[in-house]
Design a protein around this motif. Structure first.
Motif, short mmCIF file in Angstrom:
data_model
loop_
_atom_site.label_atom_id
_atom_site.label_comp_id
_atom_site.label_asym_id
_atom_site.label_seq_id
_atom_site.Cartn_x
_atom_site.Cartn_y
_atom_site.Cartn_z
N ASN B 115 -5.53 1.87 85.22
CA ASN B 115 -5.95 1.01 86.33
C ASN B 115 -5.01 -0.15 86.59
O ASN B 115 -5.40 -1.15 87.16
CB ASN B 115 -7.36 0.47 86.10
CG ASN B 115 -8.37 1.58 86.12
OD1 ASN B 115 -8.15 2.61 86.77
ND2 ASN B 115 -9.44 1.40 85.39
N GLN B 116 -3.82 -0.05 86.12
CA GLN B 116 -2.87 -1.11 86.45
C GLN B 116 -1.44 -0.61 86.27
O GLN B 116 -1.19 0.37 85.55
CB GLN B 116 -3.10 -2.33 85.57
CG GLN B 116 -2.78 -2.08 84.11
CD GLN B 116 -2.52 -3.38 83.37
OE1 GLN B 116 -2.32 -4.42 83.97
NE2 GLN B 116 -2.53 -3.31 82.05
N ILE B 117 -0.55 -1.28 86.93
CA ILE B 117 0.87 -1.00 86.74
C ILE B 117 1.43 -2.22 86.04
O ILE B 117 1.48 -3.31 86.62
CB ILE B 117 1.57 -0.75 88.08
CG1 ILE B 117 1.05 0.56 88.69
CG2 ILE B 117 3.07 -0.70 87.91
CD1 ILE B 117 1.61 0.88 90.03
N ASP B 146 -2.69 -4.11 90.53
CA ASP B 146 -2.84 -5.05 89.42
C ASP B 146 -1.52 -5.30 88.69
O ASP B 146 -1.44 -5.22 87.46
CB ASP B 146 -3.89 -4.51 88.44
CG ASP B 146 -4.43 -5.62 87.57
OD1 ASP B 146 -4.20 -6.80 87.92
OD2 ASP B 146 -5.06 -5.33 86.55
#
Lengths: 166, 734
Positions: B115-117, B146
Motif C-alpha cells: 500500500n505504499q511506494i 503514499d
C-alpha cells in the motif's frame, strides 16, 4: 588460442545473456538480468495482454483517486482547464517580481509578421479579398477560386484565421 | 527513436533496489520516462497518453497507456476511443489520466509495496508550474501512492546541468528547450535558472506535427485516412529540417529547378495497381455478341407473332359468331328476343356495332389498310338537328328548356371541332409549302443554304450554351466553386455579381419580407398584388423562350445531319450524338503517382513555425527573438555573462537539423558586431533532462529540497507554491 576462444565465448555469452530491452546497468543499482530471460517463455498473447492491461490490484497503491473524488457529488472531480487554473491562481496577490506562468509568456514580435501563401508556403504578395487567403501567384489564385469552402476554411484555420461560427 | 514502438517490459529487479532509493520521472508532454536515481537511462519510457479502447471479446473498456501498437487492434476496438493526455498545453490538469499513467509506469518499473511506494520522487514539471497543479500532483503522489517525499524540477534546466556535467555547456548560458507543447528560453547564471527572465512560446513539436498533418490532409483529401498522427510524426522526424535561410530556401522551390527536385521527398502509399485495361474486342467477339443479340431478338419476334396470330384467331371467331347471330335474328323474328337475351346484347344495333368494331381491329391486326371510319358528315341542316334553338324560351316547357340548353352546347362543340380541323389542314398545307420552298432554295444554291443553316445553328447553340452556363452558375453559387470538372471553369460563388433579373428578384423578396408592418397591411386587396408571386418565382431567364429555341435547335440539327455528312452536333440534343463525349470521359486508371505524397516545401515550412509562430497564428516571438526577449528581461550586467556562455538547444525540436546554424545566424544579426555566439545541441536532447534529474536525485540535494509527506500533512498543498529546487547545490554537480 586459448585466450581468443575464451574471449569469443564471453562475447557470445554476453550476447545471449543480454536480454531484450534491459537498460545498461548503472553503478548504483546492481541488477541481475538473468530473471528476465523467462519472459521469452511466455506465449505471445499472454504477454501482450499482461503488457497492455494493468492488473486489477496494484499492491503499491494506497487509494484510488476516484475514491477521493467520487463521481457526481464532488466539485473536485471536475478538472479545471489551464485557463481556469490560471484564473484561479490570482497572481495579482503575489509580489510582481515573482515569476509566474503568465509573466514568462513571450511577448509579440517586434517585427511585422511575414506573409506566406496559405497553399504553397511561398512569400505571398497578395490577399484574395473574397476568401481572405493569401496567395503567391495567379496559378494559386485560380486554385483558390475553385476550392470548396471547406478547404478555404481549413487553410485559414492553419493560421488561426478561420471564421468560427458559434 | 526506433525503440519507441516497443512497449516497455516489466522490470524484474525491484528486489535489488534499496528502499528509499529515489524514483525519477521526466513527465514530459510527449513522453514519460521513469527510472531509478543515479542510473544513466530511464527504465521505462512511453508516450504520455491514455487510450480507452473497447475489448472486442468482452466489450468492456480498458486503459491502454503509452504508444499506439497496431497489433492491439486485433483485440481492441480503437475506433471510438480518443487519445487522452493529462496535459493542457504544457501543464498537467487531468489527474485521473495522470493516475492511470503513473499506475502503468510504476507497474512497469516492477515496483512492489504494501500500500505504499517507499521511494522519494523527483518529477519534472513545466517552468513556473501553477501552484494548483503542483499541489494536485503532490496530492496524487502522497494520497494514492503514499510516497515519502517529492521534489519538482524543470526539465530544460536538468538537461542543461547534465550537459554542463558532460562539458557541453558552461555554468553561465541559456537553455532553449523546445518540447512537445511549448518552447522555453531560460537564462542560466552559475548553474541556476533565472526564472524572472524566462520566456515561453506555446509552440512545440506537437504543433509542427499537427501543422504538417493538416497541410497534407488539405493537399491530399483522398488520402486523409492514411495520414495518421503517428505516421506524420514519423515523417516529421525523418524529413523535416530547419532552413538556414527560410527565404532563399523558399526561392529554390519557387524556381522549381533540379535543386528543388533533389530536396523533395516522396511518401509512397500502399497501392494496388488497377487491373489492366480491357483489350478492344476482337471481330469474332463482336460477331458472337451480335449473334447472341440477334437470337434474342428473333425469340422476341416469334413470341410477338404467336401472340398476334392467336388474337387474330379469337377475333375471327368473334366476327363469325356475330355474323351468325345476325343471320339467325334475321331468319326468324319470333325468337329474336330470346336469342338477344341469350347473346347478352340489348339490341340488334348493338350487335351490328360490335361486329364492325371487331372486323376493324381484325383488319388492323392483319395489316390491311383500314379505311378511316368515314366521318359521318351530318348533312342534316342545323334546323333539323337542333330544332329547339330557334324557338323562343317563353314558348317552351321546363323540360324543353333543358333540352334546348343541351342542343346549344352540342352545336357549339361541333362547330368548334370543325374550325379546329380546318385550321389543322391549313397549317399542314403551310408547312408543306415551306418545306417545298426550303427544298427549292437548297436546290438553287446548296452551298449558301448549308452555310445559312450552319450559322443559324451556331447562333442557337451558343445561346443554349450560355443559358446552360448561367443556370449552372446560379446553381453552384451556394456551394462556392462548383465542379471544375465540367470543363468550363465555373467561377461562381460568393460575391459573384447577380444578373439584373436575379437582383430584381432579390429586391422583391426583401421588400416582401420587410414592407409588412409599416402601416396597415393591404396586401392582397388588389388583384395586381398577387402578380408579385409570379414575378418572384420567375428564375432569371424566360423558360418559354428557351424551349422554343431548343425545339428549333433540334430541328436544325436533324436537318443538318440529314444533308451534311460532316456535321457534328455540339450540344447533343439529338439522341445518339452523345456517344463520342462519353468515350472521351472514360476514367484514367490510377497510377502509383496518385498514391504518392510529396514533401517539398513542407519539409522546412512546418518546423519553421518554431522560428515564426505567427505562421500558425500565434502572435508571439519565435526562438530567435525569444533569446532577445529573455535578455531584455535580464539585468544589464548579466547580459554578457549569458551571451558569452553556451546557448544549449534541448527538447525534441532540437533534433531538427539546421536549428543550430539558424539560431546562430539569427542571434548574430541581433547582437552587436563581433560578439561570440556559441549555440550547441544537447548531447541527447530527448534523454538529457531525465539524466540530469537522475544525477540530481542521486545527490544529497534531493533530500534537502524535497517536500516530505510530513510537510504535506502539516503545511498543506499551498506551501508547495514556494517549493524551489536549488540546482547548483554544493555536491550536485562538479
Amino acid at each position: 588460442m586459448k585466450r581468443k576462444s575464451a574471449q569469443l565465448d564471453s562475447i557470445s555469452n554476453s550476447a545471449s545473456a543480454t536480454p531484450v530491452a534491459e537498460s545498461p546497468q548503472s553503478s548504483v543499482v546492481k541488477t541481475n538480468n538473468t530473471s528476465s530471460g523467462a519472459v521469452g517463455g511466455v506465449s505471445g498473447s499472454e504477454l501482450s495482454d499482461s503488457d497492455v492491461i494493468l492488473p486489477s490490484v496494484l499492491h503499491f497503491k494506497r487509494s484510488q483517486l476516484s475514491d477521493r473524488y467520487p463521481k457526481g457529488h464532488s466539485r473536485g472531480r471536475h478538472w479545471k482547464h489551464l485557463k481556469q487554473i490560471i484564473q484561479a491562481e490570482n497572481y495579482l496577490l503575489y509580489p510582481p517580481d515573482e515569476p509566474n506562468y503568465i509573466s514568462i509568456d513571450a511577448p509579440p514580435s517586434m517585427y511585422p509578421a511575414k506573409k506566406y501563401c496559405d497553399i504553397t508556403g511561398f512569400e505571398a504578395p497578395y490577399t484574395d479579398p473574397r476568401t481572405k487567403l493569401r496567395y503567391a501567384n495567379a496559378e494559386v489564385f485560380k486554385k483558390i477560386r475553385s476550392m470548396p469552402d471547406e478547404f478555404i476554411q481549413g487553410y485559414l484555420a492553419l493560421r488561426n484565421a478561420a471564421v468560427i461560427i458559434k | 527513436m526506433a525503440e519507441t514502438s516497443i512497449r516497455p517490459r516489466r522490470q524484474r529487479d525491484y528486489h535489488l533496489i534499496p528502499r528509499q532509493h529515489p524514483l525519477v520521472i521526466d513527465n514530459g508532454a510527449f513522453r514519460c520516462r521513469m527510472g531509478w536515481a543515479g542510473e544513466d537511462t530511464p527504465r521505462v519510457e512511453f508516450r504520455n497518453v491514455v487510450n480507452k479502447p473497447r475489448h472486442r471479446a468482452s466489450g468492456e473498456t480498458v486503459n491502454v497507456i503509452g504508444d499506439f501498437d497496431p497489433s492491439l487492434v486485433k483485440t481492441f476496438d480503437f475506433t471510438r476511443a480518443a487519445v487522452r493526455t493529462p496535459f493542457d498545453g504544457n501543464v498537467v490538469y487531468q489527474y485521473e489520466t495522470m493516475e492511470s499513467i503513473l499506475d502503468y509506469g510504476f507497474e512497469r518499473m516492477g515496483i512492489e509495496g504494501d500500500n505504499q511506494i517507499d521511494h522519494p520522487v523527483l518529477m519534472t514539471e513545466c517552468p513556473c508550474n501553477p501552484a494548483y497543479c503542483r499541489g494536485k500532483m503532490a496530492e496524487l503522489l502522497f494520497e494514492a501512492y503514499d510516497i515519502p517525499a517529492v521534489a519538482f524540477g524543470i526539465d530544460g534546466v536538468f538537461s542543461y546541468l547534465n550537459n554542463r556535467n558532460q562539458g557541453v555547456s558552461e555554468a553561465d548560458g541559456l537553455v532553449v528547450c523546445s518540447g512537445h507543447m511549448a518552447t522555453h528560453v531560460i537564462p542560466m547564471i552559475s548553474g541556476e535558472p533565472v526564472m524572472e527572465a524566462a520566456v515561453r512560446t506555446p509552440v512545440g513539436g506537437y504543433h509542427v506535427t499537427d501543422y504538417l498533418k493538416r497541410l497534407l490532409s488539405l493537399e491530399y483529401p483522398y488520402h486523409v485516412n492514411s495520414i495518421s498522427w503517428e505516421k506524420v510524426e514519423e515523417l516529421k522526424q525523418e524529413h523535416c529540417y530547419i532552413a538556414g535561410n527560410y527565404h532563399s530556401e523558399l526561392e529554390i522551390f519557387q524556381n522549381d529547378g533540379p535543386e528543388a527536385e533533389e530536396k523533395t521527398r516522396w511518401w509512397q502509399l500502399p497501392w494496388v495497381p488497377s487491373p489492366p485495361e480491357k483489350e478492344p474486342a476482337t471481330e469474332e467477339e463482336i460477331a458472337r455478341k451480335a449473334a447472341v443479340k440477334e437470337k434474342q431478338g428473333q425469340r422476341l419476334r416469334e413470341m410477338a407473332a404467336a401472340k398476334r396470330s392467336s388474337k387474330i384467331a379469337d377475333l375471327e371467331n368473334e366476327v363469325v359468331g356475330l355474323e351468325q347471330l345476325l343471320l339467325n335474328l334475321d331468319a326468324d323474328d319470333e325468337y329474336s328476343d330470346a336469342l338477344l337475351a341469350e347473346s347478352g346484347y340489348l339490341s340488334r344495333e348493338e350487335i351490328q356495332s360490335a361486329l364492325t368494331k371487331a372486323s376493324v381491329s381484325l383488319k388492323k391486326l392483319k395489316g390491311e389498310a383500314v379505311q378511316p371510319e368515314p366521318e359521318k358528315v351530318d348533312e342534316t341542316p342545323d334546323k333539323e338537328k337542333y330544332p329547339l334553338l330557334d324557338v323562343p324560351n317563353s314558348l317552351l316547357t321546363a323540360e324543353q328548356l333543358k333540352e334546348k340548353k343541351r342542343q346549344r352546347f352540342l352545336k357549339m362543340t361541333s362547330e368548334g371541332r370543325a374550325r379546329a380541323k380546318l385550321k389543322r389542314q391549313e397549317e399542314g398545307l403551310e408547312r408543306e409549302r415551306e418545306k417545298q420552298l426550303d427544298e427549292e432554295r437548297r436546290l438553287a444554291n446548296p452551298e449558301q443554304y448549308l452555310e445559312e443553316l450552319r450559322t443559324r445553328y451556331g447562333e442557337l447553340a451558343a445561346r443554349a450554351e450560355g443559358r446552360k452556363r448561367k443556370k449552372q452558375k446560379n446553381g453552384s453559387g451556394a456551394s462556392a466553386g462548383g465542379q471544375p470538372a465540367t470543363g468550363t471553369l465555373v467561377l461562381g460563388g460568393r460575391g459573384e455579381r447577380l444578373s439584373a433579373s436575379q437582383k430584381e428578384r432579390m429586391r422583391l423578396l426583401t421588400t416582401a419580407a420587410f414592407d409588412r408592418g409599416k402601416e396597415e397591411d393591404t396586401f392582397g386587396t388588389r388583384d395586381e398584388d398577387w402578380q408579385l408571386y409570379k414575378r418572384m418565382s420567375r428564375d432569371g431567364d424566360d423558360d418559354e423562350d428557351a424551349e422554343e429555341d431548343d425545339a428549333e435547335l433540334a430541328r436544325l440539327e436533324a436537318r443538318l445531319q440529314e444533308i451534311d455528312s460532316t456535321f457534328q452536333p455540339t450540344l447533343g440534343l439529338v439522341p445518339g450524338a452523345q456517344k463520342t463525349s462519353v468515350e472521351v470521359q472514360a476514367p484514367k486508371p490510377l497510377t502509383a503517382e496518385d498514391f504518392r505524397i510529396s514533401l517539398g516545401v513542407e519539409r522546412f515550412r512546418c518546423p519553421e513555425i518554431v522560428m515564426q509562430p505567427t505562421m500558425v497564428g500565434v502572435d508571439q516571438v519565435g526562438i530567435g527573438e525569444m533569446v532577445e526577449a529573455s535578455l531584455r528581461r535580464l539585468p544589464e550586467n548579466l547580459h554578457q555573462l549569458v551571451v558569452k556562455g553556451t546557448i544549449l538547444l534541448t527538447g525534441g525540436n532540437a533534433l531538427f537539423s539546421g536549428l543550430n546554424e539558424r539560431l546562430a545566424t539569427e542571434l548574430r544579426a541581433c547582437r552587436p558586431f563581433g560578439s561570440t555566439i556559441r549555440v550547441v545541441k544537447a548531447a541527447n536532447p530527448l534523454l538529457d533532462a531525465w539524466r540530469g534529474a537522475s544525477r540530481y536525485a542521486d545527490s544529497s540535494a534531493l533530500r534537502k529540497f524535497s517536500f516530505t509527506k510530513e510537510d504535506y500533512e502539516e503545511k498543506g498543498q499551498d506551501w508547495l507554491r514556494k517549493h524551489k529546487l536549488i540546482y547548483s547545490h554544493a555536491n550536485t554537480f562538479s
